[in-house]
Enzyme design. Structure first.
Site, PDB file in Angstrom:
ATOM      1  N   ASP A  84      32.260   8.518  62.761  1.00 37.66           N
ATOM      2  CA  ASP A  84      31.943   8.965  64.111  1.00 37.66           C
ATOM      3  C   ASP A  84      32.027  10.483  64.268  1.00 37.66           C
ATOM      4  O   ASP A  84      31.809  11.011  65.344  1.00 37.66           O
ATOM      5  CB  ASP A  84      32.850   8.278  65.137  1.00 37.66           C
ATOM      6  CG  ASP A  84      34.319   8.610  64.938  1.00 37.66           C
ATOM      7  OD1 ASP A  84      34.679   9.072  63.831  1.00 37.66           O
ATOM      8  OD2 ASP A  84      35.102   8.394  65.877  1.00 37.66           O
ATOM      9  N   GLU A  85      32.319  11.189  63.198  1.00 42.94           N
ATOM     10  CA  GLU A  85      32.343  12.657  63.231  1.00 42.94           C
ATOM     11  C   GLU A  85      31.100  13.200  62.541  1.00 42.94           C
ATOM     12  O   GLU A  85      30.457  12.521  61.762  1.00 42.94           O
ATOM     13  CB  GLU A  85      33.608  13.177  62.540  1.00 42.94           C
ATOM     14  CG  GLU A  85      34.878  12.751  63.266  1.00 42.94           C
ATOM     15  CD  GLU A  85      36.119  13.300  62.611  1.00 42.94           C
ATOM     16  OE1 GLU A  85      36.043  14.402  62.024  1.00 42.94           O
ATOM     17  OE2 GLU A  85      37.160  12.644  62.693  1.00 42.94           O
TER      18      GLU A  85
END
Length: 104
Positions: A84-85
């Site tokens: 999710d980064e």
């Protein structure tokens, strides 16, 4: 093997092939035997090192190298942190091969 009636995958049990969905049953024949694939050994696998050719096909960007101040570098993205980064962008100078990264 798939069921000729409902096209569902059949399972083997007690020398027979059975369909879980419609209940079709037939005996296992010699042609139904599982085929095994020969595993490759390490000696049969040829590794081709094309690192020089790969660099020629990678995308380039005009960015200043912090080491030699050349204005052309190849770039690529890697997911180093959690999914999710954002990805990390890597650059490699086409002149001095200095590699650096840029975080978003």
């Amino acid at each position: 093997m798939f069921c000729p009636e409902c096209k569902t995958m059949m399972i083997s049990s007690g020398g027979q092939l059975k369909c879980r969905k419609c209940g079709y049953i037939r005996k296992i024949e010699a042609a139904d035997q599982m085929k095994t694939q020969k595993m490759r050994t390490e000696n049969e696998i040829t590794i081709v090192d094309d690192e020089d050719d790969k660099i020629k096909t990678m995308p380039t960007i005009q960015i200043k190298c912090p080491k030699c101040e050349n204005n052309l570098a190849i770039w690529w993205l890697r997911q180093l942190r959690a999914a999710d980064e954002s990805e990390v962008r890597f650059f490699r100078c086409t002149e001095c091969n200095h590699t650096w990264r840029q975080y978003d």
